[in-house]
Design an enzyme around this catalytic site. Structure first.
Site, mmCIF file in Angstrom:
data_model
loop_
_atom_site.group_PDB
_atom_site.id
_atom_site.type_symbol
_atom_site.label_atom_id
_atom_site.label_comp_id
_atom_site.label_asym_id
_atom_site.label_seq_id
_atom_site.Cartn_x
_atom_site.Cartn_y
_atom_site.Cartn_z
ATOM 1 N N GLY A 17 -71.596 6.557 -56.817
ATOM 2 C CA GLY A 17 -71.100 5.449 -55.749
ATOM 3 C C GLY A 17 -72.110 4.127 -55.877
ATOM 4 O O GLY A 17 -72.556 3.891 -56.923
ATOM 5 N N ILE A 18 -71.982 3.476 -54.593
ATOM 6 C CA ILE A 18 -72.392 2.254 -54.513
ATOM 7 C C ILE A 18 -74.190 2.451 -54.806
ATOM 8 O O ILE A 18 -74.693 1.358 -55.411
ATOM 9 C CB ILE A 18 -72.429 1.766 -53.216
ATOM 10 C CG1 ILE A 18 -71.048 1.160 -52.897
ATOM 11 C CG2 ILE A 18 -73.394 0.724 -52.914
ATOM 12 C CD1 ILE A 18 -70.736 1.158 -51.172
ATOM 13 N N ASP A 37 -80.794 12.202 -54.434
ATOM 14 C CA ASP A 37 -79.431 12.615 -54.203
ATOM 15 C C ASP A 37 -79.245 13.850 -54.008
ATOM 16 O O ASP A 37 -80.066 14.569 -54.742
ATOM 17 C CB ASP A 37 -78.372 11.944 -55.226
ATOM 18 C CG ASP A 37 -77.011 11.876 -54.505
ATOM 19 O OD1 ASP A 37 -76.584 12.722 -53.954
ATOM 20 O OD2 ASP A 37 -76.373 10.642 -54.636
ATOM 21 N N ASP A 59 -82.398 16.144 -50.076
ATOM 22 C CA ASP A 59 -81.311 15.732 -49.136
ATOM 23 C C ASP A 59 -81.982 15.004 -48.015
ATOM 24 O O ASP A 59 -83.234 15.559 -47.452
ATOM 25 C CB ASP A 59 -80.933 17.269 -48.614
ATOM 26 C CG ASP A 59 -79.880 17.136 -47.406
ATOM 27 O OD1 ASP A 59 -79.979 16.252 -46.917
ATOM 28 O OD2 ASP A 59 -79.095 18.350 -47.317
ATOM 29 N N VAL A 60 -81.475 13.937 -47.659
ATOM 30 C CA VAL A 60 -82.285 13.008 -46.709
ATOM 31 C C VAL A 60 -82.414 13.735 -45.429
ATOM 32 O O VAL A 60 -83.309 13.189 -44.422
ATOM 33 C CB VAL A 60 -81.451 11.545 -46.527
ATOM 34 C CG1 VAL A 60 -81.599 10.752 -47.699
ATOM 35 C CG2 VAL A 60 -80.017 11.639 -45.908
ATOM 36 N N ASN A 86 -79.298 4.066 -48.681
ATOM 37 C CA ASN A 86 -77.942 4.048 -48.926
ATOM 38 C C ASN A 86 -77.289 5.402 -48.860
ATOM 39 O O ASN A 86 -75.898 5.374 -48.454
ATOM 40 C CB ASN A 86 -77.728 3.685 -50.467
ATOM 41 C CG ASN A 86 -76.446 3.891 -50.807
ATOM 42 O OD1 ASN A 86 -75.424 3.038 -50.717
ATOM 43 N ND2 ASN A 86 -76.238 5.118 -51.576
ATOM 44 N N TYR A 154 -68.779 7.661 -37.328
ATOM 45 C CA TYR A 154 -69.131 6.707 -38.410
ATOM 46 C C TYR A 154 -69.877 5.507 -37.778
ATOM 47 O O TYR A 154 -70.897 4.802 -38.183
ATOM 48 C CB TYR A 154 -68.358 6.565 -39.548
ATOM 49 C CG TYR A 154 -68.677 5.709 -40.797
ATOM 50 C CD1 TYR A 154 -69.559 6.266 -41.633
ATOM 51 C CD2 TYR A 154 -68.200 4.442 -40.890
ATOM 52 C CE1 TYR A 154 -69.967 5.245 -42.738
ATOM 53 C CE2 TYR A 154 -68.688 3.838 -41.787
ATOM 54 C CZ TYR A 154 -69.463 3.967 -42.688
ATOM 55 O OH TYR A 154 -69.966 3.469 -43.704
ATOM 56 N N LYS A 158 -73.802 3.786 -37.840
ATOM 57 C CA LYS A 158 -74.030 2.384 -38.405
ATOM 58 C C LYS A 158 -74.548 1.463 -37.435
ATOM 59 O O LYS A 158 -75.314 0.588 -37.723
ATOM 60 C CB LYS A 158 -72.701 2.024 -39.350
ATOM 61 C CG LYS A 158 -72.604 2.728 -40.521
ATOM 62 C CD LYS A 158 -73.534 2.954 -41.267
ATOM 63 C CE LYS A 158 -73.310 3.758 -42.824
ATOM 64 N NZ LYS A 158 -74.410 3.940 -43.691
ATOM 65 N N PRO A 184 -71.679 -3.484 -45.940
ATOM 66 C CA PRO A 184 -70.350 -3.752 -46.812
ATOM 67 C C PRO A 184 -69.068 -3.429 -46.157
ATOM 68 O O PRO A 184 -69.140 -3.137 -44.943
ATOM 69 C CB PRO A 184 -70.612 -2.609 -47.745
ATOM 70 C CG PRO A 184 -71.900 -1.870 -47.506
ATOM 71 C CD PRO A 184 -72.295 -2.186 -46.162
HETATM 72 N N1 LIG Z 1 -67.461 2.719 -49.817
HETATM 73 C C1 LIG Z 1 -67.113 1.515 -48.557
HETATM 74 O O1 LIG Z 1 -66.260 1.283 -48.410
HETATM 75 C C2 LIG Z 1 -68.566 1.645 -47.783
HETATM 76 C C3 LIG Z 1 -68.158 0.675 -46.810
HETATM 77 C C4 LIG Z 1 -69.236 0.176 -45.915
HETATM 78 C C5 LIG Z 1 -70.557 1.236 -46.121
HETATM 79 N N2 LIG Z 1 -70.803 1.833 -46.929
HETATM 80 C C6 LIG Z 1 -71.853 2.876 -47.043
HETATM 81 O O2 LIG Z 1 -72.368 2.749 -48.176
HETATM 82 C C7 LIG Z 1 -73.122 3.859 -48.728
HETATM 83 C C8 LIG Z 1 -72.564 4.454 -50.172
HETATM 84 O O3 LIG Z 1 -71.164 4.741 -49.727
HETATM 85 P P1 LIG Z 1 -70.137 5.138 -51.169
HETATM 86 O O4 LIG Z 1 -68.882 4.721 -50.783
HETATM 87 O O5 LIG Z 1 -70.993 5.049 -52.310
HETATM 88 O O6 LIG Z 1 -70.184 6.686 -50.843
HETATM 89 P P2 LIG Z 1 -70.249 7.990 -51.729
HETATM 90 O O7 LIG Z 1 -69.616 9.123 -51.222
HETATM 91 O O8 LIG Z 1 -69.178 7.471 -53.281
HETATM 92 O O9 LIG Z 1 -71.686 8.362 -52.300
HETATM 93 C C9 LIG Z 1 -72.535 8.720 -51.391
HETATM 94 C C10 LIG Z 1 -73.858 9.152 -52.153
HETATM 95 O O10 LIG Z 1 -74.583 9.940 -51.114
HETATM 96 C C11 LIG Z 1 -74.915 10.923 -51.425
HETATM 97 N N3 LIG Z 1 -75.420 11.960 -50.195
HETATM 98 C C12 LIG Z 1 -74.425 12.152 -49.257
HETATM 99 N N4 LIG Z 1 -75.207 13.055 -48.298
HETATM 100 C C13 LIG Z 1 -76.580 12.826 -49.060
HETATM 101 C C14 LIG Z 1 -77.733 13.462 -48.473
HETATM 102 N N5 LIG Z 1 -77.801 14.238 -47.235
HETATM 103 N N6 LIG Z 1 -78.852 13.371 -48.996
HETATM 104 C C15 LIG Z 1 -78.948 12.598 -49.931
HETATM 105 N N7 LIG Z 1 -77.797 12.091 -50.810
HETATM 106 C C16 LIG Z 1 -76.587 12.117 -49.916
HETATM 107 C C17 LIG Z 1 -73.834 11.849 -52.362
HETATM 108 O O11 LIG Z 1 -74.157 12.923 -52.855
HETATM 109 C C18 LIG Z 1 -73.160 10.258 -53.115
HETATM 110 O O12 LIG Z 1 -74.193 10.435 -54.239
HETATM 111 C C19 LIG Z 1 -73.052 4.664 -47.499
HETATM 112 O O13 LIG Z 1 -73.901 4.594 -46.549
HETATM 113 C C20 LIG Z 1 -71.735 4.370 -46.774
HETATM 114 O O14 LIG Z 1 -71.570 4.735 -45.461
HETATM 115 C C21 LIG Z 1 -69.528 2.365 -47.836
#
Ligand SMILES: NC(=O)c1ccc[n+]([C@@H]2O[C@H](COP(=O)([O-])OP(=O)(O)OC[C@H]3O[C@@H](n4cnc5c(N)ncnc54)[C@H](O)[C@@H]3O)[C@@H](O)[C@H]2O)c1
Length: 251
Positions: A17-18, A37, A59-60, A86, A154, A158, A184
């Protein structure tokens, strides 16, 4: 370009992801990066290369695993200068009215999105102080400003992280550490694309239409903002939230 040569970064949730794109960008700008992760961290680090990246399964929500990831940064790369919080639950959360949200779901999202960040900054603080120019960058969300329904848990997490960004900026400023947030908009991350399984989520069109710049947002739209806040040029910016969403919300 933010020159991050000689810096060490930890990016949580960087297995996909991001987070992966953020870690790859920091490495491209010269930093050595620990990717933390619950899944896929080692594989993601291998995509960047063993010289510059280390994958750590963590795990955070587990303070011991967080401490081990911070220690891995120290033992492998000699310290820690940049933390990008993140990791977050977004793509797999239950969408429901506040009236119906199960309490355990509420607590699960808070455990990762809020308490997880507390674990990370507590563990990283000694090394960030030692850095002399530490950086904490929290990935929050434009939903704090747009307030969409059916995801109160959620949005609340945030919002809490936005408030934590400001309070932590005050507490850590004396040590030369800046703390900022990047918020974002709806971003086509791996998780978002997997959830919609090929069909366009109605949220995607709504997001596009709400923007001044009318196109989809992709993870690459966030990398420049995070690299800037991580670099020397942002050394006098702290406690701020930079919304990166193509101009949907403005504050
Ligand atoms: N995608 C969006 O539209 C969006 C918009 C605003 C904010 N965000 C924020 O951006 C961040 C990343 O989002 P994304 O869309 O890439 O999400 P995603 O679900 O694609 O990826 C999240 C990653 O975090 C990891 N993760 C989850 N729980 C965890 C834990 N307990 N410990 C360690 N790692 C953990 C997952 O394994 C995954 O690799 C998040 O904080 C999300 O809230 C996303």
């Amino acid at each position: 370009m933010a020159d991050l040569s000689g810096k060490v970064a930890l990016v949580t949730g960087a297995g996909s992801g991001i987070g992966f794109d953020l870690a790859a960008e920091l490495a491209r700008q010269g930093a050595r990066v620990v990717l933390g992760d619950v899944a896929g961290a080692e594989r993601a680090a291998a995509r960047i290369g063993a010289e510059a990246a280390l994958g750590v399964q963590m795990d955070v929500t587990d303070a011991g695993q967080v401490a081990a990831a911070v220690e891995a940064a120290r033992s492998r790369f000699g310290g820690l200068d940049i933390v990008v919080n993140n990791a977050g639950l977004f793509t797999n959360i239950t969408r429901a009215s506040f009236a119906d949200l199960p309490l355990d779901e509420w607590e699960r999202v808070f455990a990762v999105n809020v308490t997880g960040v507390l674990h990370i900054v507590r563990a990283a603080w000694p090394l960030l102080k030692r850095s002399g120019a530490g950086r904490v960058i929290n990935i929050t969300s434009a939903t704090v400003f747009s307030a969409p329904p059916m995801m109160l848990h959620y949005v609340a997490t945030k919002g809490a992280l936005t408030a934590m960004t400001r309070s932590m900026a005050r507490e850590m400023g004396a040590d030369g550490i800046t703390v900022n947030a990047v918020a974002p908009g709806y971003t086509l991350s791996e998780g978002v694309l997997a959830r919609s399984a090929g069909a366009e989520d109605p949220q995607q069109e709504r997001a596009r239409n709400a923007r001044a710049i009318k196109r989809d947002q992709v993870p690459g739209d966030l990398t420049g903002a995070v690299a800037f806040l991580a670099g020397d040029a942002a050394g006098f910016i702290t406690g701020q939230t930079l919304v990166v969403d193509g101009g949907a919300v403005m504050h």
